[in-house]
Structure formats: C-alpha cells, structure tokens
Scaffold this motif. Structure first.
Motif, mmCIF file in Angstrom:
data_model
loop_
_atom_site.group_PDB
_atom_site.id
_atom_site.type_symbol
_atom_site.label_atom_id
_atom_site.label_comp_id
_atom_site.label_asym_id
_atom_site.label_seq_id
_atom_site.Cartn_x
_atom_site.Cartn_y
_atom_site.Cartn_z
ATOM 1 N N THR A 89 0.848 -1.200 0.000
ATOM 2 C CA THR A 89 0.000 0.000 0.000
ATOM 3 C C THR A 89 0.879 1.243 0.000
ATOM 4 O OG1 THR A 89 -1.621 -1.203 1.331
ATOM 5 C CG2 THR A 89 -1.903 1.163 1.192
ATOM 6 N N THR A 90 0.430 2.276 -0.683
ATOM 7 C CA THR A 90 1.155 3.547 -0.695
ATOM 8 C C THR A 90 0.197 4.693 -0.390
ATOM 9 O OG1 THR A 90 0.796 3.823 -3.079
ATOM 10 C CG2 THR A 90 2.832 2.732 -2.396
ATOM 11 N N VAL A 91 0.771 5.812 -0.006
ATOM 12 C CA VAL A 91 -0.008 7.041 0.182
ATOM 13 C C VAL A 91 -0.135 7.738 -1.166
ATOM 14 C CG1 VAL A 91 -0.020 9.325 1.243
ATOM 15 C CG2 VAL A 91 0.648 7.338 2.594
ATOM 16 N N THR A 92 -1.346 8.057 -1.546
ATOM 17 C CA THR A 92 -1.568 8.735 -2.825
ATOM 18 C C THR A 92 -1.866 10.216 -2.668
ATOM 19 O OG1 THR A 92 -3.921 8.122 -2.781
ATOM 20 C CG2 THR A 92 -2.402 6.622 -3.924
ATOM 21 N N ALA A 93 -2.314 10.633 -1.488
ATOM 22 C CA ALA A 93 -2.629 12.050 -1.298
ATOM 23 C C ALA A 93 -2.722 12.365 0.192
ATOM 24 C CB ALA A 93 -3.950 12.412 -1.983
ATOM 25 N N PHE A 94 -2.451 13.624 0.520
ATOM 26 C CA PHE A 94 -2.648 14.132 1.878
ATOM 27 C C PHE A 94 -3.907 14.986 1.896
ATOM 28 C CE2 PHE A 94 1.942 13.691 1.262
ATOM 29 C CZ PHE A 94 2.260 12.849 2.324
ATOM 30 N N GLU A 95 -4.636 14.926 2.979
ATOM 31 C CA GLU A 95 -5.841 15.717 3.128
ATOM 32 C C GLU A 95 -5.657 16.757 4.223
ATOM 33 O OE1 GLU A 95 -9.044 13.079 3.951
ATOM 34 O OE2 GLU A 95 -9.256 12.424 1.876
ATOM 35 N N SER A 96 -6.128 17.971 3.948
ATOM 36 C CA SER A 96 -6.068 19.052 4.934
ATOM 37 C C SER A 96 -7.466 19.592 5.174
ATOM 38 C CB SER A 96 -5.155 20.178 4.445
ATOM 39 O OG SER A 96 -3.845 19.729 4.283
ATOM 40 N N ARG A 97 -7.656 20.136 6.374
ATOM 41 C CA ARG A 97 -8.910 20.795 6.705
ATOM 42 C C ARG A 97 -8.585 22.043 7.524
ATOM 43 N NH1 ARG A 97 -11.286 16.777 8.977
ATOM 44 N NH2 ARG A 97 -12.161 15.991 7.013
ATOM 45 N N HIS A 98 -9.029 23.199 7.022
ATOM 46 C CA HIS A 98 -8.761 24.475 7.681
ATOM 47 C C HIS A 98 -7.262 24.690 7.895
ATOM 48 C CE1 HIS A 98 -13.043 24.536 8.236
ATOM 49 N NE2 HIS A 98 -13.004 23.496 9.061
ATOM 50 N N GLY A 99 -6.477 24.298 6.882
ATOM 51 C CA GLY A 99 -5.048 24.518 6.928
ATOM 52 C C GLY A 99 -4.272 23.530 7.768
ATOM 53 N N ARG A 100 -4.948 22.475 8.262
ATOM 54 C CA ARG A 100 -4.275 21.486 9.101
ATOM 55 C C ARG A 100 -4.422 20.104 8.487
ATOM 56 N NH1 ARG A 100 -5.089 22.685 15.422
ATOM 57 N NH2 ARG A 100 -3.851 20.766 15.384
ATOM 58 N N LEU A 101 -3.423 19.278 8.719
ATOM 59 C CA LEU A 101 -3.473 17.909 8.226
ATOM 60 C C LEU A 101 -4.666 17.176 8.823
ATOM 61 C CD1 LEU A 101 -1.850 15.632 6.664
ATOM 62 C CD2 LEU A 101 -0.912 15.035 8.902
ATOM 63 N N ALA A 102 -5.404 16.463 7.958
ATOM 64 C CA ALA A 102 -6.574 15.720 8.432
ATOM 65 C C ALA A 102 -6.448 14.223 8.193
ATOM 66 C CB ALA A 102 -7.837 16.245 7.753
ATOM 67 N N GLY A 103 -5.679 13.817 7.176
ATOM 68 C CA GLY A 103 -5.570 12.393 6.894
ATOM 69 C C GLY A 103 -4.816 12.130 5.610
#
Length: 407
Positions: free
Chosen positions: A206-220
C-alpha cells in the motif's frame, strides 16, 4: 610542511566527524583541526532519536556525544558547508566564510528522503536530526493519530515508540512485507507479526496517494487501496540520501554518495584520486568485498565509527598500506525483540532459517549469495553473531588489492 603545520578540516560534526577528530589526535596529529557542523547543536548520537528520545518520561534524554576536553578542535556550528574547491583547497560556508585546508574529511552524513510529489501540508514530518525528533515528541500522546509511511527499521521504531506513548498508529508499507528487501521475507514476516501483535495497523502493498487538509491542518491520507486514514501527524520514513548537494561544483564523483577508493580517498568521475580529500560515514560510497568490490553507501552507526578511524589514518598517510575492510553491522529494538545483524543480508539469494520463535522473541537467519555467507540476523540471540562476524571478517580480509583507482 611538517605534520604539525597542516590544517585539517572535517565537514560534518556528527558521529563520523567527531570520531575522526578523536582518531586524528590519537594518531599523533597536533596541528590545526576544525569541525564544521550544519546544526547549531554540539555532536550528538542519532540512534536514540527514534527510540528512547520519543518514549522517555519527563525531559528527553541527553543524546550528546562526549567531546574530549583535550580535543583541541575549533567547532564551527550552525553554518553548513555549501561549496568545495579542491584546487584552492577551500570549503565555503553558508555564512560566506572560507575555510582553507591542507586535508579534508567529508562526513556530512545523509538527509531524509523527501516526499516525491508536491510539498506536503504542515504536520507531515521527517526524522533525521534532534530538532526533528523534538518536534515529533511534542506531538505524541494518548489518542494521537499517527501515520508512518515506510516500515523499514526507522519507520518501525517510530511506530513502536509512538504506540508506547499511546498513539493510534498506522504503518504504511509499499512492499508485501516490512524490510523484505533488506533482510528477506522470513524476517519481514516476523517484523510484520510483531507490529500487528502490538496493535499497530500495518498496511502492506500500500502507498499514500494524497494528503488531506482541513482548515489549513493535516486531516488524513488517502491510500492506494482506496481507503482513507485520519491523521494528526504523518512521518515520512522513506530512507535517506547522502548529503552531497554542497559538492555539486567540486568535481568529485557524487552520483551515489562521495565515491571513494578502498582507502577512503575521494575520487573524480574518471576514477582518479582527489588530493587531500577523504570521506567517511553515511555520505561515503566505498568498495565492499562482500559485494564483489562494488561501492556501497551504508548508513550504520558502526560503519560510521570504523570508517572515521580509517579515513583519519588515510588523511595523515594518503599512500599508506591500510585499506578499509570493515564488516557492516546494525541493531534495532522492536516490541521487545532485539535485532542484531552483521554483513549484508540484502545481497543474499538464499536464506537459511535456523530459529524462528515469535513468542520467545528469537530469530536466527544466515544469508548466502552464490553459496557464500554474506550476512546474518538474530533476534534475542546476540551471542550467536560472533561466529558469523568472524567468518565475514575472513572473507573481507581475503579480498584482492584494489584496482581501478589512480592517483
């Protein structure tokens, strides 16, 4: 020029740099000695940064390396080397200072491999130096959601340490097993079982395909299997690359680290020796007898120490008879299992499993290539490594003299 009139400079003030400075004095050098360090910190030990430094209660433990009071060295810290001119014999620093030398030892180590895509959002960290470990330590705690990308020994140690601090840890690995390319499928499966038994969510293939942010902060993070993992922090443990960027215009061969001959003298791309320049530690690419003389960069603590001593001797006697013939070794502690290894298991084409006891935290594997021993790995069986080390030393010491380097 007498030996005591020489100006010796060491670029790199971590383990290899400090040990080289000590070796120079022990070999009788009494001239000018300068250590250049990119960090403002005095020399310190790195292995604890992914272990006790993250898990200890109260203030973090002191990881400083003792600097002998009589070392007599000038420490230039916090201003890294940015250029080298071998013809002028000058190292240039980030603050513009020019440091002349008669002999130079390159020990600038390695840097954490960065994310290959667009710069990730805040909250995505790497761990290479003390400041990195301090930043991660401040984030860890009960319920903290941590994703570690890369399940090598560094990634595994970070995951284990965070889990001990009460974090909810997901460990993402692109290969079918952790460490399979480094120590083979049996040890990889053993480590995978340790992680899962401890309660770490290990995702293999498994690999990471994308980073998620919410309100300028890392979310997942988004994973290649289509799932999503919530995350307060992500640590990238994608390996390390030799810190050679500052040598881009130096004329040294730095395609895969600073390429050296068997005496640790730096080479140009045409194979000729660069006068007055040697290298040691994580930045040095050195011929290895276990790899049939192929140059290798080895990021191991013992390798840095042994090469530092050998490079110091070469710096004092460039045409001396000594050649570096060290046997690599490393160690790691994961979930109560104490891993110790000698040689180069990654080179093996076959493995011989002599003990495999997960419950008892015991493991012993011998690694062979073309029928010859190239390495061994144990867990909970450190005493069994001596005979493997002796056999590997015999192999290394029996190699033929180096050919190809000219100078």
């Amino acid at each position: 020029m007498s030996a005591d009139d020489r100006r010796l400079v060491i670029a790199g003030a971590s383990l290899a740099g400090l040990r080289a400075a000590q070796a120079l004095r022990q070999e009788g050098f009494t001239g000018s000695l300068t250590l250049i360090g990119d960090e403002p910190h005095a020399p310190y030990d790195r292995p604890p940064l992914s272990k006790d430094f993250l898990t200890s209660e109260g203030p973090p433990p002191d990881t400083g390396l003792p600097v002998p009071a009589d070392l007599g060295a000038r420490l230039l810290l916090g201003s890294p080397a940015t250029a080298l001119s071998p013809d002028e014999r000058v190292v240039t620093l980030a603050d513009g200072a020019r440091v002349p030398y008669d002999g130079l030892l390159i020990a600038t180590g390695a840097e954490a491999r960065r994310w290959p895509g667009a710069p990730p959002p805040p909250g995505v960290l790497t761990l290479r130096g003390r400041d990195d470990a301090t930043a991660l330590r401040r984030r860890l705690g009960s319920g903290h959601r941590l994703v570690v990308v890369g399940a090598g020994f560094l990634g595994g140690e970070i995951a284990a340490a965070a889990h001990r601090r009460g974090a909810r840890v997901t460990l993402v690995e692109a290969s079918p097993q952790p460490l399979a390319s480094a120590v083979g499928p049996t040890a990889g499966a053993y480590v995978a079982a340790l992680h899962r038994e401890a309660g770490i969510d290990l995702r293999t293939s498994t690999t990471v395909t994308a980073f998620e942010s919410r309100h300028g902060r890392l979310a997942g993070v988004r994973l290649s299997d289509g799932t999503r993992c919530a995350a307060d922090t992500v640590v990238l443990a994608l390996g390390a690359v030799p810190a050679t960027g500052w040598l881009a215009s130096s004329g040294l061969d730095t395609e895969l680290g600073v390429r050296c001959d068997i005496r640790l003298r730096a080479l140009r791309p045409d194979g000729t020796v660069v006068p007055g320049v040697v290298a040691a530690g994580d930045v040095a690419s050195v011929p290895n007898a276990l790899a049939d003389g192929r140059p290798l960069v080895l990021g191991h603590w013992t390798n840095a120490v042994e090469q530092a001593r050998a490079a110091a001797r070469t710096l004092l006697a460039p045409h001396g008879p000594d050649a570096f013939r060290g046997v690599p070794s490393f160690w790691s502690d994961l979930h109560g299992a104490r891993f110790r290894s000698v040689g180069l298991p990654a080179l093996a084409d076959t493995e011989e499993v002599r003990e495999n006891d997960l419950a008892g935290r015991r493991l012993e594997i011998a690694y062979h290539r073309n029928g010859a021993l190239v390495g061994a790995l144990t867990a909970g069986r450190t005493g069994r490594l001596a005979r493997y080390r002796e056999a590997l030393h015999h192999t290394v010491s029996g190699q033929r003299p180096e050919v190809g380097a000219r100078g």
